[in-house]
Every structure is written in C-alpha cells, then in structure tokens.
Design a protein around this motif. Sequence first.
Motif, PDB file in Angstrom:
ATOM      1  N   ASP A 127      -8.185  -6.103   5.985  1.00  0.00           N
ATOM      2  CA  ASP A 127      -8.267  -4.729   6.794  1.00  0.00           C
ATOM      3  C   ASP A 127      -8.516  -3.626   6.270  1.00  0.00           C
ATOM      4  N   ASP A 128      -8.876  -3.546   4.871  1.00  0.00           N
ATOM      5  CA  ASP A 128      -9.360  -2.491   4.389  1.00  0.00           C
ATOM      6  C   ASP A 128     -11.030  -1.879   4.123  1.00  0.00           C
ATOM      7  N   ARG A 129     -11.403  -0.991   4.389  1.00  0.00           N
ATOM      8  CA  ARG A 129     -12.776  -0.733   4.383  1.00  0.00           C
ATOM      9  C   ARG A 129     -12.857  -0.390   2.759  1.00  0.00           C
ATOM     10  N   PHE A 130     -14.223  -0.643   2.171  1.00  0.00           N
ATOM     11  CA  PHE A 130     -14.749  -0.140   0.921  1.00  0.00           C
ATOM     12  C   PHE A 130     -14.778   1.238   0.675  1.00  0.00           C
ATOM     13  N   SER A 131     -14.044   1.518  -0.412  1.00  0.00           N
ATOM     14  CA  SER A 131     -13.871   3.294  -0.710  1.00  0.00           C
ATOM     15  C   SER A 131     -14.692   3.357  -2.001  1.00  0.00           C
ATOM     16  N   PRO A 132     -15.818   4.080  -2.038  1.00  0.00           N
ATOM     17  CA  PRO A 132     -16.419   4.161  -3.269  1.00  0.00           C
ATOM     18  C   PRO A 132     -16.029   5.117  -4.189  1.00  0.00           C
TER      19      PRO A 132
ATOM     20  N   GLY B 143       2.478  -3.656 -19.054  1.00  0.00           N
ATOM     21  CA  GLY B 143       2.241  -3.110 -17.839  1.00  0.00           C
ATOM     22  C   GLY B 143       0.575  -3.343 -17.652  1.00  0.00           C
ATOM     23  N   ALA B 144      -0.136  -3.351 -18.525  1.00  0.00           N
ATOM     24  CA  ALA B 144      -1.623  -3.602 -18.145  1.00  0.00           C
ATOM     25  C   ALA B 144      -1.899  -5.145 -17.806  1.00  0.00           C
ATOM     26  N   MET B 145      -1.065  -6.091 -18.434  1.00  0.00           N
ATOM     27  CA  MET B 145      -1.236  -7.449 -18.212  1.00  0.00           C
ATOM     28  C   MET B 145      -0.925  -7.485 -16.802  1.00  0.00           C
ATOM     29  N   PHE B 146      -0.033  -6.739 -16.053  1.00  0.00           N
ATOM     30  CA  PHE B 146       0.666  -7.227 -14.693  1.00  0.00           C
ATOM     31  C   PHE B 146      -0.547  -6.491 -13.779  1.00  0.00           C
ATOM     32  N   MET B 147      -1.435  -5.624 -14.290  1.00  0.00           N
ATOM     33  CA  MET B 147      -2.229  -5.061 -12.983  1.00  0.00           C
ATOM     34  C   MET B 147      -3.497  -5.713 -13.139  1.00  0.00           C
ATOM     35  N   PRO B 148      -4.136  -6.059 -11.867  1.00  0.00           N
ATOM     36  CA  PRO B 148      -5.314  -6.936 -11.611  1.00  0.00           C
ATOM     37  C   PRO B 148      -6.516  -5.947 -12.237  1.00  0.00           C
ATOM     38  N   GLY B 149      -7.342  -6.800 -12.829  1.00  0.00           N
ATOM     39  CA  GLY B 149      -8.466  -5.910 -13.563  1.00  0.00           C
ATOM     40  C   GLY B 149      -8.366  -5.634 -14.821  1.00  0.00           C
ATOM     41  N   VAL B 150      -7.014  -5.209 -15.262  1.00  0.00           N
ATOM     42  CA  VAL B 150      -6.774  -4.553 -16.546  1.00  0.00           C
ATOM     43  C   VAL B 150      -6.275  -5.480 -17.814  1.00  0.00           C
TER      44      VAL B 150
ATOM     45  N   ALA C 203       2.077  -0.406  -0.886  1.00  0.00           N
ATOM     46  CA  ALA C 203       2.972  -0.299   0.088  1.00  0.00           C
ATOM     47  C   ALA C 203       2.307   0.840   1.163  1.00  0.00           C
ATOM     48  N   ASN C 204       1.912   2.112   0.189  1.00  0.00           N
ATOM     49  CA  ASN C 204       1.780   3.288   0.793  1.00  0.00           C
ATOM     50  C   ASN C 204       0.272   3.842   0.710  1.00  0.00           C
ATOM     51  N   TYR C 205      -0.571   3.137  -0.310  1.00  0.00           N
ATOM     52  CA  TYR C 205      -1.968   3.679  -0.532  1.00  0.00           C
ATOM     53  C   TYR C 205      -2.839   2.249  -0.607  1.00  0.00           C
ATOM     54  N   HIS C 206      -2.598   1.200   0.228  1.00  0.00           N
ATOM     55  CA  HIS C 206      -3.220  -0.005   0.038  1.00  0.00           C
ATOM     56  C   HIS C 206      -4.604  -0.169  -0.145  1.00  0.00           C
ATOM     57  N   GLY C 207      -5.400   0.366   0.634  1.00  0.00           N
ATOM     58  CA  GLY C 207      -6.775   0.576   0.632  1.00  0.00           C
ATOM     59  C   GLY C 207      -7.339   1.220  -0.670  1.00  0.00           C
ATOM     60  N   MET C 208      -6.810   2.244  -0.970  1.00  0.00           N
ATOM     61  CA  MET C 208      -7.404   2.893  -2.094  1.00  0.00           C
ATOM     62  C   MET C 208      -7.049   2.184  -3.306  1.00  0.00           C
ATOM     63  N   THR C 209      -5.648   1.586  -3.425  1.00  0.00           N
ATOM     64  CA  THR C 209      -5.175   0.860  -4.582  1.00  0.00           C
ATOM     65  C   THR C 209      -6.222  -0.346  -4.721  1.00  0.00           C
ATOM     66  N   ILE C 210      -6.342  -1.049  -3.761  1.00  0.00           N
ATOM     67  CA  ILE C 210      -7.049  -2.465  -3.747  1.00  0.00           C
ATOM     68  C   ILE C 210      -8.558  -2.098  -4.141  1.00  0.00           C
TER      69      ILE C 210
END
Length: 278
Positions: free
Chosen positions: A108-113, A161-168, A224-231
């Motif tokens: 449900d999120d748009r691409f944010s450049p 902390g880095a291991m748990f974050m996707p992409g890092v 929970a609060n900034y889903h689109g930006m975070t993803i």
Amino acid sequence: MLKTFIGGIAVGLANIIPGVSGGTMMVVLGMFNKVMNSIDGLFSRHNKNRLEDFKFLFVLGIGAVLGLVVFAKVLEICFANYPTQTMFCFVGMVAFSIPSLVKTEMKDDRFSPIPFAVGCAIIFGLMFLAPENKELVLTTFPDIDPVYLITMVFLGLIAGGAMFMPGVSGSMILLIIGKYYLFKSLLANVTSFQMDIILPLGFMAVGIILGIILCGKLLKFLLANYHGMTINFILGLVVASSIVLIPISANYDVFTIVTSALALLLGGVIVLLLEKLA
C-alpha cells in the motif's frame, strides 16, 4: 518449529556474508514482522504469549548460531577456491530478494525517491569506506583483557543492530571497522573450545542480543509511524547492496564469466526455495 529452525540457519548464513543482510533474509522468509513482534512481546507487561515468543526466538537463535558456525568454515573454502563465483552467488541472493521485499512490504506504499536514495547512499558510502581485502583466515587471536572483552560487546551491539535491519549487513559493518576477519575466524574455530575463542564470542553475543532488541524496538516504531518512508529506505539499502557486492576487480575469463553467471542464478534459486519454504 522445523521451518523456524531452518529459517534461523538461513539467517545465520546471511549474517556471516559481507553485504548480505540477515534482516533481508527474514523478509524473504516472511519472518520479519514475527521476529519484531516476538522481541517486543518478551518485554511487554501484559503479553499472554510470552512463552511462545520465547520458544520462537530460541529456536530461531539456535538455527542462526548453527548457520554462523558451519558456514564460517564453508566460507573459508569457497573464498580460497572460487572467490568471484562466491560473491556472484551472494549478489544473486540479494538481488532476487528485492521482488519479495516489494511484494510483501510495499503493498500500500508508493515509491519515495528521497528515502530510497538515502538508503542507497548509505550502502555506497559504507562500501567506499571498506578497506582492501585481506586474508580471510586468522590463526592467532588477541590476548584476553578487559578492554578487548568490552570492545567485543560494543562490536556485537553494532553488528546485532545491523544484522536485524533489512539491507544492512552486520558483517559488512565489521568489515568496514576492520573486525570482520576476527569475527569470522573466531566462529570458524569455535569447535576447538579454546578460552581465547569462546570467551570473546560470548561477550560479543551479549552485545548482539542487545543490538537486536534495541534495533527491533526502533524498527517497530518506525514501521508503525513511518511505514512508507522506512520501507523505501530499506529498499534502497537492498538495491545498493546487490550492486556493491559485484567483484569489479576480478580477472574475468570465459570460465569465470560462465561459472559466475551460474553462481548468480544459484543464489536466485536459493532465495526462491526459501520463499517456497516460507
């Protein structure tokens, strides 16, 4: 529980590979949200499922430790004999995880450049700071003293902390600060049960657990609060990770090109099989 255990092994495998994210592997396996909720549930006052959350995280953790230890040994062999092909296999694993991330987390999120670009910039920056490749095998380890052990806790905190974050990639962070080869070689020799190997890893494990807990709570808040930006930020991390892993300085002949292409496809097949399992 068997799927959780196997998923833990996959997460452990990812975490020992520089540039491959354990968090991304959790996304691929469909376990990311459950892991976050379980970590949060352990410390929630009115959680009726605390025991189930603990069982899930315990089985996942056992699998991750097994994956780390076993693959630390395998990785030494792969890099010693087929370094370029090994890296392309990792590229395939990361690249083929991108559609899964978009499909499962960006419904449900748009691409944010802007957050996407920030995520890419961080990975490219980390790669720019990474030192030149060194020997992947250490045969001697530092003497045990309080400073060394405290340092291992902080290294674990950062890597966890880095291991748990996707992409890092936690391993990439350790590579940048010059501690990856120590970490991998300690894991590869853990079955020797020598005190100068077991004790530092124990202190690092404490830091890793703390890092996972703190990062898990932070990500839960952000999603929970900034889903689109975070993803979109995480998507930038993953896309850039698949690019920086490509071994540009390798010597490419016909054999290397063909086998590297096959290795890349193998990485993709592994991810697709993990998705099927999930």
